[in-house]
Design an enzyme around this catalytic site. Sequence first.
Site, PDB file in Angstrom:
ATOM      1  N   GLY A  14       9.122   0.339  63.137  1.00 56.10           N
ATOM      2  CA  GLY A  14       9.943   1.244  62.338  1.00 56.10           C
ATOM      3  C   GLY A  14      10.605   2.315  63.191  1.00 56.10           C
ATOM      4  N   THR A 127       5.625 -11.787  59.019  1.00 55.18           N
ATOM      5  CA  THR A 127       5.033 -12.151  60.304  1.00 55.18           C
ATOM      6  C   THR A 127       4.859 -13.666  60.454  1.00 55.18           C
ATOM      7  OG1 THR A 127       2.855 -12.112  61.366  1.00 55.18           O
ATOM      8  CG2 THR A 127       2.873 -11.489  59.111  1.00 55.18           C
ATOM      9  N   ASP A 128       4.685 -14.108  61.699  1.00 57.27           N
ATOM     10  CA  ASP A 128       4.397 -15.534  61.943  1.00 57.27           C
ATOM     11  C   ASP A 128       2.977 -15.888  61.503  1.00 57.27           C
ATOM     12  OD1 ASP A 128       3.047 -14.140  63.967  1.00 57.27           O
ATOM     13  OD2 ASP A 128       3.867 -15.308  65.630  1.00 57.27           O
ATOM     14  N   GLU A 129       2.150 -14.857  61.284  1.00 57.09           N
ATOM     15  CA  GLU A 129       0.744 -15.122  60.954  1.00 57.09           C
ATOM     16  C   GLU A 129       0.573 -15.778  59.588  1.00 57.09           C
ATOM     17  OE1 GLU A 129      -2.156 -12.226  62.013  1.00 57.09           O
ATOM     18  OE2 GLU A 129      -0.875 -11.315  63.519  1.00 57.09           O
ATOM     19  N   TYR A 152      -5.282  -9.631  56.433  1.00 55.65           N
ATOM     20  CA  TYR A 152      -3.952  -9.095  56.771  1.00 55.65           C
ATOM     21  C   TYR A 152      -2.862 -10.133  56.474  1.00 55.65           C
ATOM     22  CZ  TYR A 152       0.177  -8.267  59.693  1.00 55.65           C
ATOM     23  OH  TYR A 152       1.477  -8.146  60.129  1.00 55.65           O
ATOM     24  N   LYS A 156       0.219 -10.234  53.678  1.00 57.90           N
ATOM     25  CA  LYS A 156       1.645 -10.377  54.026  1.00 57.90           C
ATOM     26  C   LYS A 156       2.236 -11.594  53.308  1.00 57.90           C
ATOM     27  CE  LYS A 156       3.729  -8.278  56.543  1.00 57.90           C
ATOM     28  NZ  LYS A 156       4.531  -7.051  56.258  1.00 57.90           N
TER      29      LYS A 156
HETATM   30  N1  NAD Z   1       3.796  -5.404  65.362  1.00 67.35           N
HETATM   31  C1  NAD Z   1       4.016  -6.712  65.335  1.00 67.35           C
HETATM   32  O1  NAD Z   1       3.791  -7.413  66.321  1.00 67.35           O
HETATM   33  C2  NAD Z   1       4.573  -7.362  64.073  1.00 67.35           C
HETATM   34  C3  NAD Z   1       4.961  -8.698  64.122  1.00 67.35           C
HETATM   35  C4  NAD Z   1       5.519  -9.285  62.981  1.00 67.35           C
HETATM   36  C5  NAD Z   1       5.656  -8.544  61.825  1.00 67.35           C
HETATM   37  N2  NAD Z   1       5.238  -7.260  61.792  1.00 67.35           N
HETATM   38  C6  NAD Z   1       5.427  -6.506  60.541  1.00 67.35           C
HETATM   39  O2  NAD Z   1       6.323  -5.453  60.819  1.00 67.35           O
HETATM   40  C7  NAD Z   1       6.012  -4.314  60.024  1.00 67.35           C
HETATM   41  C8  NAD Z   1       5.818  -3.089  60.914  1.00 67.35           C
HETATM   42  O3  NAD Z   1       4.775  -3.361  61.843  1.00 67.35           O
HETATM   43  P1  NAD Z   1       4.309  -2.274  62.913  1.00 67.35           P
HETATM   44  O4  NAD Z   1       3.623  -2.994  63.993  1.00 67.35           O
HETATM   45  O5  NAD Z   1       5.441  -1.376  63.219  1.00 67.35           O
HETATM   46  O6  NAD Z   1       3.234  -1.467  62.056  1.00 67.35           O
HETATM   47  P2  NAD Z   1       2.563  -0.056  62.317  1.00 67.35           P
HETATM   48  O7  NAD Z   1       1.151  -0.189  61.863  1.00 67.35           O
HETATM   49  O8  NAD Z   1       2.817   0.420  63.689  1.00 67.35           O
HETATM   50  O9  NAD Z   1       3.354   0.916  61.324  1.00 67.35           O
HETATM   51  C9  NAD Z   1       3.274   0.831  59.947  1.00 67.35           C
HETATM   52  C10 NAD Z   1       3.849   2.094  59.334  1.00 67.35           C
HETATM   53  O10 NAD Z   1       3.750   1.970  57.904  1.00 67.35           O
HETATM   54  C11 NAD Z   1       3.290   3.208  57.354  1.00 67.35           C
HETATM   55  N3  NAD Z   1       2.579   2.943  56.100  1.00 67.35           N
HETATM   56  C12 NAD Z   1       1.394   2.313  55.937  1.00 67.35           C
HETATM   57  N4  NAD Z   1       1.061   2.280  54.634  1.00 67.35           N
HETATM   58  C13 NAD Z   1       2.063   2.879  53.943  1.00 67.35           C
HETATM   59  C14 NAD Z   1       2.296   3.150  52.572  1.00 67.35           C
HETATM   60  N5  NAD Z   1       1.430   2.789  51.630  1.00 67.35           N
HETATM   61  N6  NAD Z   1       3.430   3.794  52.224  1.00 67.35           N
HETATM   62  C15 NAD Z   1       4.333   4.182  53.175  1.00 67.35           C
HETATM   63  N7  NAD Z   1       4.148   3.971  54.499  1.00 67.35           N
HETATM   64  C16 NAD Z   1       3.029   3.321  54.879  1.00 67.35           C
HETATM   65  C17 NAD Z   1       2.364   3.773  58.420  1.00 67.35           C
HETATM   66  O11 NAD Z   1       2.191   5.166  58.272  1.00 67.35           O
HETATM   67  C18 NAD Z   1       3.085   3.379  59.708  1.00 67.35           C
HETATM   68  O12 NAD Z   1       3.972   4.390  60.111  1.00 67.35           O
HETATM   69  C19 NAD Z   1       4.776  -4.692  59.219  1.00 67.35           C
HETATM   70  O13 NAD Z   1       5.176  -5.138  57.956  1.00 67.35           O
HETATM   71  C20 NAD Z   1       4.174  -5.848  60.001  1.00 67.35           C
HETATM   72  O14 NAD Z   1       3.443  -6.720  59.158  1.00 67.35           O
HETATM   73  C21 NAD Z   1       4.697  -6.644  62.890  1.00 67.35           C
END
Ligand code: NAD
Length: 341
Positions: A14, A127-129, A152, A156
Amino acid sequence: MKKIIVTGGSGFIGSNLVNFLIKKKYYVINIDKLTYASNKKAHFDKKSKFYKFYKIDLNNKDKLIKIIKRFKPKAIFNLAAETHVDRSIDGPKNFINTNILGTFNLLESIRYLKKNKINTKLIHISTDEVYGDIKENKRSNEKANYEPSSPYSASKASADHLVKSYIRTYNIDAVISNCCNNYGPYQFPEKLLPKMISNIFNNNPLPIYARGHNTREWIHVGDHCEALFMLYLKGKSGESYNVGSGINIKNIDLIEKLLKICKKLKIKIGKKTKIKFVKDRPGHDFRYALNSKKIFKKFKWKAKIKLDVGLAETVKWYKNNKIYLRGISKNIYKKRLGLKL
Ligand SMILES: NC(=O)c1ccc[n+]([C@@H]2O[C@H](COP(=O)([O-])OP(=O)(O)OC[C@H]3O[C@@H](n4cnc5c(N)ncnc54)[C@H](O)[C@@H]3O)[C@@H](O)[C@H]2O)c1
């Protein structure tokens, strides 16, 4: 100026996306609950006229509707989520509340506003998961079955199904992206790469689950942001798009590569910094691998950043931003999680 809402804009992907969109001259509204995983020291230009932050839980529908009504954004990128698999094993409830119910609330808000002639495009980040364990020499395309293994990935997968049902039933405008493992700046250090980088800086051992043969696909977060932007511009409502790099590597090989890169960058590798095999994660998927031909065929999008180059940049970023690691209490991320059965 076009307005865009990013949920979870203070998290890892984000924050990178918010910066990316601001650079593209969008007015960005970040909605985040600020959980332990968020960047509290927001690095965005808080005074910028083109950035607004609201501390809101995705489950607060009234507030969500108010914000969407007020800003009438062109698009909403939904990244707010609980994301750490090990934490989902210890306590799945937060994952159900945010990833499933939170997404449901967001969808309900969009449906309500659509009825009131306020239309917005949802880019839902998954996600790919969700595809589960993928056999050697195989890659999952967008038509592959969903077979999530952890709470998790199940949360998703549920959210993705809800999004698809709202597209079909209520005709909302939405696309889903299924991305592989991201790396880059601003990732919370409980995740593999920043954890290893932080342990290298602090002369600590490098714990790897089982024998380190689990394989993941890695993409630089900058490439992921480009893909998400492309899906906002061109993604067809109702469609899912895999976003991968095609770079698959065993965890052990990744960490060895990281050590080599650190040595090259003249980072001191202390005596205690050695790979240490630890107990495996329950239900640990062995391999994820995406077939990302669709996004390339449709939009000519392809990940550009080579793993060696991206990793070296990431290490340099953490080295130059040690304050980011120092600002987080080690108690939150040093403990081994995900073994409670
Ligand atoms: N990091 C990866 O490798 C990866 C890969 C594929 C998909 N994703 C997806 O991408 C998205 C972001 O992943 P990330 O790694 O940046 O996650 P992250 O854990 O770093 O950040 C998640 C953010 O969401 C906020 N959050 C959590 N619960 C909340 C709620 N109820 N209301 C509002 N905000 C809330 C948290 O405060 C945090 O800032 C997720 O949906 C994740 O499933 C991540």
